[in-house]
Design an enzyme around this catalytic site. Structure first.
Site, short mmCIF file in Angstrom:
data_model
loop_
_atom_site.label_atom_id
_atom_site.label_comp_id
_atom_site.label_asym_id
_atom_site.label_seq_id
_atom_site.Cartn_x
_atom_site.Cartn_y
_atom_site.Cartn_z
N LYS A 13 -5.42 -3.98 -2.79
CA LYS A 13 -5.41 -3.75 -4.24
C LYS A 13 -5.90 -2.35 -4.58
CE LYS A 13 -8.31 -7.11 -4.95
NZ LYS A 13 -8.62 -7.52 -3.56
N ARG A 85 -11.82 -12.72 -12.06
CA ARG A 85 -11.96 -13.36 -10.75
C ARG A 85 -12.13 -14.86 -10.85
NH1 ARG A 85 -13.49 -8.64 -7.66
NH2 ARG A 85 -13.62 -9.23 -5.49
N ARG A 124 -12.24 -0.93 7.83
CA ARG A 124 -12.20 -0.10 6.61
C ARG A 124 -13.39 0.86 6.61
NH1 ARG A 124 -11.87 -2.67 0.73
NH2 ARG A 124 -13.60 -3.93 1.49
N ARG A 157 -18.68 -0.46 4.10
CA ARG A 157 -19.26 -1.25 3.01
C ARG A 157 -20.14 -2.36 3.57
NH1 ARG A 157 -14.59 -2.63 -1.36
NH2 ARG A 157 -15.60 -4.66 -1.26
N ARG A 168 -16.44 -14.12 1.26
CA ARG A 168 -15.63 -13.58 0.15
C ARG A 168 -14.27 -14.28 0.09
NH1 ARG A 168 -15.66 -7.63 1.95
NH2 ARG A 168 -14.29 -7.22 0.19
P1 AP5 Z 1 -8.26 -2.08 0.13
O1 AP5 Z 1 -7.17 -1.41 -0.64
O2 AP5 Z 1 -9.61 -1.46 0.11
O3 AP5 Z 1 -8.31 -3.64 -0.24
P2 AP5 Z 1 -8.78 -4.38 -1.57
O4 AP5 Z 1 -7.78 -5.43 -1.84
O5 AP5 Z 1 -9.06 -3.41 -2.66
O6 AP5 Z 1 -10.09 -5.06 -1.00
P3 AP5 Z 1 -11.58 -5.15 -1.55
O7 AP5 Z 1 -12.40 -5.61 -0.35
O8 AP5 Z 1 -12.05 -3.90 -2.20
O9 AP5 Z 1 -11.45 -6.27 -2.57
P4 AP5 Z 1 -12.50 -7.21 -3.13
O10 AP5 Z 1 -11.75 -7.82 -4.23
O11 AP5 Z 1 -13.11 -8.17 -2.17
O12 AP5 Z 1 -13.72 -6.27 -3.48
P5 AP5 Z 1 -14.29 -5.66 -4.83
O13 AP5 Z 1 -14.67 -4.27 -4.55
O14 AP5 Z 1 -13.39 -5.95 -5.98
O15 AP5 Z 1 -7.75 -2.20 1.65
C1 AP5 Z 1 -8.56 -2.78 2.65
C2 AP5 Z 1 -8.39 -1.99 3.96
O16 AP5 Z 1 -7.05 -2.15 4.44
C3 AP5 Z 1 -8.59 -0.48 3.83
O17 AP5 Z 1 -9.18 0.02 4.97
C4 AP5 Z 1 -7.16 0.09 3.68
O18 AP5 Z 1 -7.06 1.40 4.20
C5 AP5 Z 1 -6.36 -0.89 4.51
N1 AP5 Z 1 -5.02 -1.14 4.00
C6 AP5 Z 1 -4.63 -1.21 2.69
N2 AP5 Z 1 -3.32 -1.46 2.62
C7 AP5 Z 1 -2.88 -1.57 3.90
C8 AP5 Z 1 -1.61 -1.84 4.48
N3 AP5 Z 1 -0.54 -2.05 3.73
N4 AP5 Z 1 -1.51 -1.88 5.83
C9 AP5 Z 1 -2.60 -1.67 6.61
N5 AP5 Z 1 -3.83 -1.40 6.12
C10 AP5 Z 1 -3.96 -1.36 4.77
O19 AP5 Z 1 -15.59 -6.56 -5.08
C11 AP5 Z 1 -16.73 -6.47 -4.26
C12 AP5 Z 1 -17.81 -7.41 -4.79
O20 AP5 Z 1 -18.18 -7.02 -6.13
C13 AP5 Z 1 -17.42 -8.89 -4.93
O21 AP5 Z 1 -17.57 -9.59 -3.70
C14 AP5 Z 1 -18.37 -9.36 -6.01
O22 AP5 Z 1 -19.66 -9.61 -5.52
C15 AP5 Z 1 -18.44 -8.16 -6.96
N6 AP5 Z 1 -17.43 -8.21 -8.05
C16 AP5 Z 1 -16.43 -7.32 -8.26
N7 AP5 Z 1 -15.70 -7.68 -9.35
C17 AP5 Z 1 -16.27 -8.83 -9.82
C18 AP5 Z 1 -15.97 -9.71 -10.91
N8 AP5 Z 1 -14.93 -9.51 -11.71
N9 AP5 Z 1 -16.75 -10.80 -11.10
C19 AP5 Z 1 -17.81 -11.02 -10.28
N10 AP5 Z 1 -18.14 -10.26 -9.23
C20 AP5 Z 1 -17.38 -9.16 -9.00
#
Ligand code: AP5
Length: 210
Positions: A13, A85, A124, A157, A168
């Site tokens: 994402k 979420r 990552r 991270r 997660r």
């Molecule tokens: P990446 O693009 O970083 O993946 P992502 O989907 O953005 O994954 P996240 O881990 O950031 O999502 P998340 O939803 O768990 O975390 P968030 O930060 O929102 O890609 C991942 C890896 O793969 C990278 O290394 C990339 O290079 C590689 N890659 C990408 N595309 C690829 C492809 N096509 N092929 C191969 N490799 C590829 O949330 C973190 C924490 O914050 C949560 O756990 C929670 O505690 C809190 N939080 C955030 N938002 C909320 C909310 N709304 N409510 C409550 N808590 C929240």
């Protein structure tokens, strides 16, 4: 355009949001990035969020809803990544947008299996300065674990440890996955197979939007 990306952790994402933002000039609201920024700066919000994030569980809804409501106010177009979420957040988002006489135009769900997610997230790396996302297997920096743009050492991270990733994933399946049906019923959901080349997936995203 008011675009929402939904998908499990590691679905790509953030990677796709950044690419799309560069191409289309649409700002990104990433709740994960906003929280990490607050943790880094040691703010009051960061101190609260840190303990939830380290366990891979959701930060309380009231906090998240306030953050997003503030971020949305002045934006006509946006890419929303990481919010909503759960159902309560989705309903709150509907209300926020309704009050602004707006609605989501596209919701894209990135569908991907658990094993690919574990592979991606354990390799990552992130630039602590510009937040550029790398992957040691799929998208490595030119020099060993150093940001191509900022020349600083990349970091891992805290929530990319395998046991936290599994947590997660559980949280995603229980809380966030039901939103797929929520937006399907509204008739604005598109599903993309999340496995494949970054460029290939970007093509699919753009095909939906353009
Ligand atoms: P990446 O693009 O970083 O993946 P992502 O989907 O953005 O994954 P996240 O881990 O950031 O999502 P998340 O939803 O768990 O975390 P968030 O930060 O929102 O890609 C991942 C890896 O793969 C990278 O290394 C990339 O290079 C590689 N890659 C990408 N595309 C690829 C492809 N096509 N092929 C191969 N490799 C590829 O949330 C973190 C924490 O914050 C949560 O756990 C929670 O505690 C809190 N939080 C955030 N938002 C909320 C909310 N709304 N409510 C409550 N808590 C929240």
């Amino acid at each position: 355009m008011r675009i929402l990306f939904i998908g499990p952790p590691g679905a790509g994402k953030g990677t796709q949001a950044k690419k799309l933002s560069e191409i289309m000039g649409i700002p990104i609201i990433s709740t994960g990035d906003l929280l990490r920024e607050n943790v880094k700066k040691n703010t009051e919000l960061g101190a609260i969020a840190k303990k939830y994030m380290e366990e891979g569980v959701l930060v309380p809804d009231d906090i998240m809803i306030k953050i997003v409501a503030n971020a949305l106010t002045d934006l006509d177009s946006f890419i929303l990544d990481g919010f909503p979420r759960n159902l309560a957040q989705a309903q709150a988002l509907d209300k926020m947008l309704e009050n602004l006489n707006k609605s989501l135009t596209h919701v894209i769900y990135f569908d991907i299996d658990d094993e690919e997610i574990i592979k991606r997230l354990t390799s990552r790396r992130l630039c602590p300065q510009c937040n550029k996302i790398y992957n040691l297997n799929f998208d490595p920096p030119a020099r060993d674990e150093v940001c191509d743009q900022c020349n600083v050492k990349l970091i891992t991270r805290d929530d990319d440890k395998e046991e936290v990733i599994r947590n997660r994933l559980r949280v995603f399946k229980e809380n966030t996955y039901p939103l797929v049906e929520y937006y399907e019923k509204k008739g604005i959901l598109k599903v993309i197979e999340g496995k494949g080349d970054v460029g290939e997936i970007n093509e699919k995203v753009r095909k939906i939007l353009l």
